[in-house]
Design an enzyme around this catalytic site. Structure first.
Site, PDB file in Angstrom:
ATOM      1  N   PRO A 312       0.826  -1.216   0.000  1.00 32.62           N
ATOM      2  CA  PRO A 312       0.000   0.000   0.000  1.00 32.62           C
ATOM      3  C   PRO A 312       0.853   1.256   0.000  1.00 32.62           C
ATOM      4  O   PRO A 312       1.916   1.306   0.625  1.00 32.62           O
ATOM      5  CB  PRO A 312      -0.783  -0.123   1.307  1.00 32.62           C
ATOM      6  CG  PRO A 312       0.154  -0.868   2.210  1.00 32.62           C
ATOM      7  CD  PRO A 312       0.893  -1.843   1.322  1.00 32.62           C
ATOM      8  N   GLY A 313       0.410   2.264  -0.694  1.00 33.33           N
ATOM      9  CA  GLY A 313       1.077   3.561  -0.678  1.00 33.33           C
ATOM     10  C   GLY A 313       0.061   4.663  -0.465  1.00 33.33           C
ATOM     11  O   GLY A 313       0.053   5.360   0.547  1.00 33.33           O
ATOM     12  N   ARG A 314      -0.859   4.786  -1.424  1.00 36.23           N
ATOM     13  CA  ARG A 314      -1.912   5.797  -1.351  1.00 36.23           C
ATOM     14  C   ARG A 314      -2.691   5.699  -0.049  1.00 36.23           C
ATOM     15  O   ARG A 314      -3.027   6.719   0.567  1.00 36.23           O
ATOM     16  CB  ARG A 314      -2.862   5.594  -2.536  1.00 36.23           C
ATOM     17  CG  ARG A 314      -3.970   6.619  -2.648  1.00 36.23           C
ATOM     18  CD  ARG A 314      -5.083   6.132  -3.572  1.00 36.23           C
ATOM     19  NE  ARG A 314      -4.585   5.542  -4.803  1.00 36.23           N
ATOM     20  CZ  ARG A 314      -4.476   6.190  -5.957  1.00 36.23           C
ATOM     21  NH1 ARG A 314      -4.821   7.453  -6.029  1.00 36.23           N
ATOM     22  NH2 ARG A 314      -4.032   5.573  -7.038  1.00 36.23           N
ATOM     23  N   ARG A 355      -3.443  14.700 -11.504  1.00 35.60           N
ATOM     24  CA  ARG A 355      -4.405  13.604 -11.519  1.00 35.60           C
ATOM     25  C   ARG A 355      -5.766  13.989 -12.118  1.00 35.60           C
ATOM     26  O   ARG A 355      -6.345  13.196 -12.870  1.00 35.60           O
ATOM     27  CB  ARG A 355      -4.594  13.017 -10.118  1.00 35.60           C
ATOM     28  CG  ARG A 355      -3.331  12.325  -9.579  1.00 35.60           C
ATOM     29  CD  ARG A 355      -3.613  11.595  -8.269  1.00 35.60           C
ATOM     30  NE  ARG A 355      -4.476  10.458  -8.454  1.00 35.60           N
ATOM     31  CZ  ARG A 355      -5.751  10.419  -8.123  1.00 35.60           C
ATOM     32  NH1 ARG A 355      -6.332  11.459  -7.543  1.00 35.60           N
ATOM     33  NH2 ARG A 355      -6.469   9.331  -8.350  1.00 35.60           N
ATOM     34  N   CYS A 386      -1.227  26.927 -18.970  1.00 31.46           N
ATOM     35  CA  CYS A 386      -1.764  27.226 -20.303  1.00 31.46           C
ATOM     36  C   CYS A 386      -2.466  26.018 -20.908  1.00 31.46           C
ATOM     37  O   CYS A 386      -2.134  25.568 -22.013  1.00 31.46           O
ATOM     38  CB  CYS A 386      -0.643  27.705 -21.218  1.00 31.46           C
ATOM     39  SG  CYS A 386       0.159  29.209 -20.653  1.00 31.46           S
ATOM     40  N   GLU A 387      -3.413  25.475 -20.170  1.00 33.10           N
ATOM     41  CA  GLU A 387      -4.196  24.328 -20.614  1.00 33.10           C
ATOM     42  C   GLU A 387      -5.620  24.489 -20.093  1.00 33.10           C
ATOM     43  O   GLU A 387      -5.814  24.764 -18.904  1.00 33.10           O
ATOM     44  CB  GLU A 387      -3.629  23.008 -20.049  1.00 33.10           C
ATOM     45  CG  GLU A 387      -2.182  22.722 -20.354  1.00 33.10           C
ATOM     46  CD  GLU A 387      -1.976  22.156 -21.742  1.00 33.10           C
ATOM     47  OE1 GLU A 387      -2.977  21.758 -22.376  1.00 33.10           O
ATOM     48  OE2 GLU A 387      -0.819  22.128 -22.181  1.00 33.10           O
ATOM     49  N   TYR A 416       0.696  10.583  -5.298  1.00 31.08           N
ATOM     50  CA  TYR A 416       0.757  10.855  -6.730  1.00 31.08           C
ATOM     51  C   TYR A 416       0.489  12.316  -7.088  1.00 31.08           C
ATOM     52  O   TYR A 416       0.060  12.606  -8.204  1.00 31.08           O
ATOM     53  CB  TYR A 416      -0.189   9.921  -7.497  1.00 31.08           C
ATOM     54  CG  TYR A 416       0.092   8.476  -7.205  1.00 31.08           C
ATOM     55  CD1 TYR A 416       1.176   7.836  -7.767  1.00 31.08           C
ATOM     56  CD2 TYR A 416      -0.708   7.768  -6.311  1.00 31.08           C
ATOM     57  CE1 TYR A 416       1.465   6.512  -7.460  1.00 31.08           C
ATOM     58  CE2 TYR A 416      -0.431   6.440  -6.001  1.00 31.08           C
ATOM     59  CZ  TYR A 416       0.659   5.822  -6.579  1.00 31.08           C
ATOM     60  OH  TYR A 416       0.940   4.522  -6.281  1.00 31.08           O
TER      61      TYR A 416
END
Length: 461
Positions: A312-314, A355, A386-387, A416
């Site tokens: 596990p990380g998140r 994300r 600029c998106e 992340y």
């Protein structure tokens, strides 16, 4: 007030746009005198001291989550006559401080690159506690991993059998390895987060495992630990993990005829709550389900229950972290003749949280520096890049009097976000501040303009 017709169906119009959903925020998060505090520190004070955007990690919350996972799996597998290894998945977020926290709380560390390996080693982590992943590990990366004594290298392809065995021969060691299997289990998650589907870069087909394991066992410089599976990320349902375990255990049982298979690694990917409507299964229930499925399948196959490893990380670092931004431009955009969407632009964006642009991920937002009795307004938190897809929060409600200079906080940004951060538009990556008992310290400093120019060979003094 009623919900805006522009709001997504899942988004509930709040009675109080200042309220903090406990499942989304760090356990210590609270409002005091109107402002949000995390681990006893006011986010407004942290922003004034360290600048924005700013990642704020609740140290105790992260440690407690690590302990909760370890304890849950220790207890569950002790109950079926086995044990468990918990690896913190460093790809979610890794720095030397966090690596030390994880090891101090009894976890191991999973790294997925030479850079992550370097961070873990710089933190003083015993290499024997490390697992090394990667679908395209370079020869130099493999050699370094073997040379420092990494506890387990996950072989992701047939070619790595030769590469790792040759490195182990050069160093005069026997290298423990796992074999990553593409189980074919289709996890219920975003396409980019599903890592066990057939048309996939990771692992080898399950049917090929016996031949590859035979090749591993034929190398005196390799020790086979067991099979490895990772079906994806941000998964709420346990059915996919259970099915992967069943498929791998059938092959695991077959492999026992040729030698020891001490472990089974079922990966990670457990989901967390990003919004108040996300329902997360408690970790003790997840662990109990894992142990029940593994034990039952082993009983059916007539084999001992192996040591089970998870990654596990998140689940550990994600909910412990909040990102703080300063509000700049606000625009009321007329979407049609009757409806307005309030665009609230902040001083970060896809450079510190890609994300939403990458996966369409949803997040929550709240005013951080004050509370307000103003009617809730549907907002879209936009970045400064600029998106048009540079969105931090697609939809949530803030008090309608949100204004330039306010601070907003976006929770559940520990996983992340920093690890995927970039210098798009030449923005420096934000600092990471750890907070405990009201005291804050920088664990990753903010990038400066000098940092951004340091690698540009055309810069003159």
């Amino acid at each position: 007030m009623t919900a805006s017709p522009l709001a997504p169906g899942w988004l509930v119009h709040p009675d109080d746009a200042n309220a903090l959903a406990p499942t989304v925020w760090p356990s210590s998060a609270e409002r005091s005198d109107g402002a949000i505090r995390v681990a006893g520190a006011a986010l407004a004070d942290l922003a004034a001291e360290f600048g924005t955007p700013l990642y704020v990690v609740d140290e105790r919350d992260a440690r407690d989550r690590a302990v909760a996972v370890r304890s849950a799996f220790d207890d569950a597998f002790a109950g079926v006559g086995s044990s468990a290894h918990v690896y913190y998945a460093g790809k979610a977020f890794l720095c030397t401080t966090v690596a030390r926290w994880m090891v101090e709380e009894g976890l191991r560390i999973d790294v997925a690159s030479e850079g992550e390996l370097a961070v873990a080693l710089a933190a003083g982590v015993d290499p024997a506690l490390l697992g090394h992943h990667g679908n395209n590990k370079s020869l130099a990366e493999i050699d370094r991993s073997v040379g420092v004594g990494v506890g387990a290298i996950v072989l992701d392809s047939v070619v790595e059998v030769d590469r790792v065995s040759q490195a182990a021969e050069r160093h005069g060691v026997v290298q423990p390895v796992r074999l990553r299997i593409n189980s074919g289990v289709h996890a219920s998650t975003h396409e980019y987060l599903a890592t066990a589907r057939e048309d996939q870069k990771f692992g080898i087909p399950l049917a090929d495992a016996p031949d590859v394991v035979a090749a591993i066992r034929a190398r005196p410089s390799l020790r086979f630990l067991g099979l490895h599976s990772h079906i994806g990320s941000q998964i709420f349902e346990s059915a996919g993990f259970a099915e992967a375990a069943r498929r791998l255990l059938a092959v695991h049982a077959e492999l026992l005829a040729g030698g020891e298979v001490p472990e089974l690694n079922l990966g990670g990917g457990f989901g967390i709550a990003y919004t108040s409507v996300d329902v997360v299964t408690p970790i003790d229930e997840i662990a109990a389900d894992f142990a029940r499925v593994v034990a039952a399948e082993c009983a059916t196959l007539g084999i001992p229950v192996p040591v089970v490893a998870i990654e596990p990380g998140r689940l550990i670092i994600g909910p412990s972290t909040v990102t703080v931004y300063e509000v700049g431009t606000i625009k009321d955009v007329v979407v049609d003749s009757e409806h307005i969407r309030k665009y609230v632009s902040v001083d970060g964006g896809m450079s510190d949280n890609v994300r939403p642009a990458l996966y369409g991920a949803d997040y929550t937002v709240r005013l951080a520096n004050r509370s307000s009795d103003a009617d809730p307004a549907l907002v879209r938190i936009a970045g400064k890049h600029c998106e048009s897809g540079d969105i931090v929060v697609h939809a949530d409600y803030l008090p309608g009097d949100v204004a330039p200079g306010d601070l907003v906080a976006v929770p559940a940004t520990g996983a992340y976000c920093w690890s995927l951060a970039s210098n798009y538009n030449y923005l420096g990556r934000p600092a990471v501040v750890a907070v405990r008992d009201g005291a804050a310290r920088v664990v990753v400093r903010r990038e400066t303009e000098a940092d951004l120019l340091s690698r540009d060979t055309g810069v003159t003094s």
